[in-house]
Design a protein around this motif. Structure first.
Motif, PDB file in Angstrom:
ATOM      1  N   ALA A   1       0.813  -1.228   0.000  1.00  0.00           N
ATOM      2  CA  ALA A   1       0.000   0.000   0.000  1.00  0.00           C
ATOM      3  C   ALA A   1       0.843   1.274   0.000  1.00  0.00           C
ATOM      4  O   ALA A   1       0.529   2.231   0.711  1.00  0.00           O
ATOM      5  CB  ALA A   1      -0.966  -0.014   1.200  1.00  0.00           C
TER       6      ALA A   1
ATOM      7  N   GLY B   1      -2.491   0.274  -5.092  1.00  0.00           N
ATOM      8  CA  GLY B   1      -3.710   0.577  -5.844  1.00  0.00           C
ATOM      9  C   GLY B   1      -3.443   0.490  -7.335  1.00  0.00           C
ATOM     10  O   GLY B   1      -2.473   1.059  -7.830  1.00  0.00           O
TER      11      GLY B   1
ATOM     12  N   ASN C   1      -8.594   2.118  -9.274  1.00  0.00           N
ATOM     13  CA  ASN C   1      -8.693   2.200  -7.807  1.00  0.00           C
ATOM     14  C   ASN C   1      -9.456   3.467  -7.396  1.00  0.00           C
ATOM     15  O   ASN C   1      -9.257   4.533  -7.991  1.00  0.00           O
ATOM     16  CB  ASN C   1      -7.277   2.230  -7.200  1.00  0.00           C
ATOM     17  CG  ASN C   1      -7.260   1.965  -5.712  1.00  0.00           C
ATOM     18  OD1 ASN C   1      -8.047   1.171  -5.203  1.00  0.00           O
ATOM     19  ND2 ASN C   1      -6.381   2.631  -5.001  1.00  0.00           N
ATOM     20  N   ILE C   2     -10.286   3.337  -6.405  1.00  0.00           N
ATOM     21  CA  ILE C   2     -11.122   4.418  -5.843  1.00  0.00           C
ATOM     22  C   ILE C   2     -11.691   5.361  -6.917  1.00  0.00           C
ATOM     23  O   ILE C   2     -11.750   6.569  -6.717  1.00  0.00           O
ATOM     24  CB  ILE C   2     -10.384   5.230  -4.728  1.00  0.00           C
ATOM     25  CG1 ILE C   2      -9.020   5.743  -5.197  1.00  0.00           C
ATOM     26  CG2 ILE C   2     -10.239   4.427  -3.461  1.00  0.00           C
ATOM     27  CD1 ILE C   2      -8.447   6.841  -4.289  1.00  0.00           C
TER      28      ILE C   2
ATOM     29  N   TRP D   1      -1.770  10.441  -6.593  1.00  0.00           N
ATOM     30  CA  TRP D   1      -1.712   8.972  -6.704  1.00  0.00           C
ATOM     31  C   TRP D   1      -1.373   8.500  -8.103  1.00  0.00           C
ATOM     32  O   TRP D   1      -1.653   9.174  -9.092  1.00  0.00           O
ATOM     33  CB  TRP D   1      -3.063   8.363  -6.296  1.00  0.00           C
ATOM     34  CG  TRP D   1      -3.554   8.810  -4.972  1.00  0.00           C
ATOM     35  CD1 TRP D   1      -2.844   8.848  -3.796  1.00  0.00           C
ATOM     36  CD2 TRP D   1      -4.866   9.315  -4.659  1.00  0.00           C
ATOM     37  NE1 TRP D   1      -3.637   9.321  -2.783  1.00  0.00           N
ATOM     38  CE2 TRP D   1      -4.882   9.608  -3.275  1.00  0.00           C
ATOM     39  CE3 TRP D   1      -6.026   9.507  -5.396  1.00  0.00           C
ATOM     40  CZ2 TRP D   1      -6.008  10.104  -2.629  1.00  0.00           C
ATOM     41  CZ3 TRP D   1      -7.145  10.011  -4.760  1.00  0.00           C
ATOM     42  CH2 TRP D   1      -7.133  10.306  -3.390  1.00  0.00           C
TER      43      TRP D   1
ATOM     44  N   PHE E   1      -6.061  10.384   3.800  1.00  0.00           N
ATOM     45  CA  PHE E   1      -5.382   9.996   2.561  1.00  0.00           C
ATOM     46  C   PHE E   1      -5.532  10.990   1.413  1.00  0.00           C
ATOM     47  O   PHE E   1      -4.822  10.887   0.418  1.00  0.00           O
ATOM     48  CB  PHE E   1      -5.894   8.629   2.092  1.00  0.00           C
ATOM     49  CG  PHE E   1      -5.594   7.501   3.035  1.00  0.00           C
ATOM     50  CD1 PHE E   1      -4.275   7.137   3.318  1.00  0.00           C
ATOM     51  CD2 PHE E   1      -6.611   6.784   3.651  1.00  0.00           C
ATOM     52  CE1 PHE E   1      -3.989   6.088   4.186  1.00  0.00           C
ATOM     53  CE2 PHE E   1      -6.339   5.735   4.517  1.00  0.00           C
ATOM     54  CZ  PHE E   1      -5.024   5.389   4.789  1.00  0.00           C
TER      55      PHE E   1
HETATM   56  C1  BEZ Z   1      -5.025   2.611  -1.471  1.00  0.00           C
HETATM   57  O1  BEZ Z   1      -5.434   2.133  -2.525  1.00  0.00           O
HETATM   58  O2  BEZ Z   1      -4.576   1.911  -0.552  1.00  0.00           O
HETATM   59  C2  BEZ Z   1      -5.061   4.062  -1.316  1.00  0.00           C
HETATM   60  C3  BEZ Z   1      -5.237   4.847  -2.404  1.00  0.00           C
HETATM   61  C4  BEZ Z   1      -5.232   6.208  -2.270  1.00  0.00           C
HETATM   62  C5  BEZ Z   1      -5.067   6.757  -1.048  1.00  0.00           C
HETATM   63  C6  BEZ Z   1      -4.915   5.943   0.051  1.00  0.00           C
HETATM   64  C7  BEZ Z   1      -4.905   4.600  -0.075  1.00  0.00           C
END
Ligand code: BEZ
Length: 259
Positions: free
Chosen positions: A106, A136, A140-141, A166, A211
């Protein structure tokens, strides 16, 4: 270890350790892929508060941890005084002795200059040494960050994605970078891992504060509250289930060998 680090992110290590334990709890699974052996020299790259470093040490491997955040290293040293922890930058570190393995959980999605990190990892390993990493990956997100961008635009911040700290590569992208620098990629996978956030109601707000601070820089306290409320409203129908927020994580896992 050469520690050359200018921490850019002010990590609150207590908040990280107490309220975001899922970060290393999920990482325990990755230790099976690392499969550490007694006597091996292993570096935990981006060790945070040291919980996984300690798990590696328990196997009898000789492990040390590095992290770019001095606050994390301070906490890791307090937690596990028998392990060596240093402040160092993933893009600019060297080791004193060639390693059997580099482990990283991570962290690599915070390293946009992935080629620099890969070059350091390559240099740190023995021929035949391995990198085992999870971070990630592409997509991701996506839902979460879209909601954040829209909320920021709604208060007049244009092109919020330019503040994005990121890097979420595809397997193809990351494997290519590894191959270009002399690794053979043995295993790579990208998978969805919906991740329940601690703190129930406050889960998304805490996640953003922990984050996604890069996006909040320069906002007034009121704007921050407004943006977070807006994100919560937008995401409630999709990412809030039975009183828990679920972040739409997608992970890459990689095992590559230095040839
Ligand atoms: C994660 O995928 O672990 C992550 C991504 C962005 C910010 C924090 C964590």
């Amino acid at each position: 270890m050469n520690s050359i680090s200018i921490p850019k992110h002010n990590w609150d290590s207590s908040l990280y350790q107490n309220k975001h334990a899922f970060v290393w709890q999920y990482g325990e699974d990755l230790l099976q892929l690392l499969n550490p052996k007694a006597g091996e020299l292993i570096l935990d790259l981006g060790c945070g508060t040291g919980q996984l470093t300690e798990k590696i040490a328990q196997t009898g491997a000789k492990v040390m941890g590095i992290d770019s955040a001095a606050t994390m290293i301070e906490k890791a040293r307090q937690n596990y005084p028998h392990i060596r922890f240093d402040v160092a930058d993933a893009k600019n570190f060297q080791v004193e002795q060639p390693l059997d393995a580099v482990f990283s959980n991570a962290v690599l999605h915070w390293v946009k200059e992935a080629d620099k990190a890969i070059a350091c990892i390559h240099q740190a390993l023995k021929p035949g040494g391995r990198i085992v990493a999870e971070f990630g990956g592409k997509g991701n997100i996506q839902v979460l960050s879209q909601a954040l961008f829209s909320a920021m635009e709604s208060i007049g911040i244009s092109q919020p994605q330019t503040l994005n700290p990121w890097y979420f590569p595809s397997i193809g992208e990351y494997a290519t970078l590894l191959e270009q620098q002399g690794f053979e990629v043995i295993y790579a996978t990208l998978f969805a891992r919906p991740t329940p956030l601690a703190e129930k109601e406050a889960g998304i707000a805490n996640w953003i504060k922990m984050f996604a601070g890069a996006f909040l820089v320069g906002m007034t306290a009121e704007q921050k509250i407004q943006v977070i409320r807006n994100v919560e409203e937008c995401l409630k129908p999709t990412l809030y289930q039975d009183g828990t927020w679920i972040a739409d994580y997608r992970r890459i896992r990689i095992l590559a060998i230095k040839v």
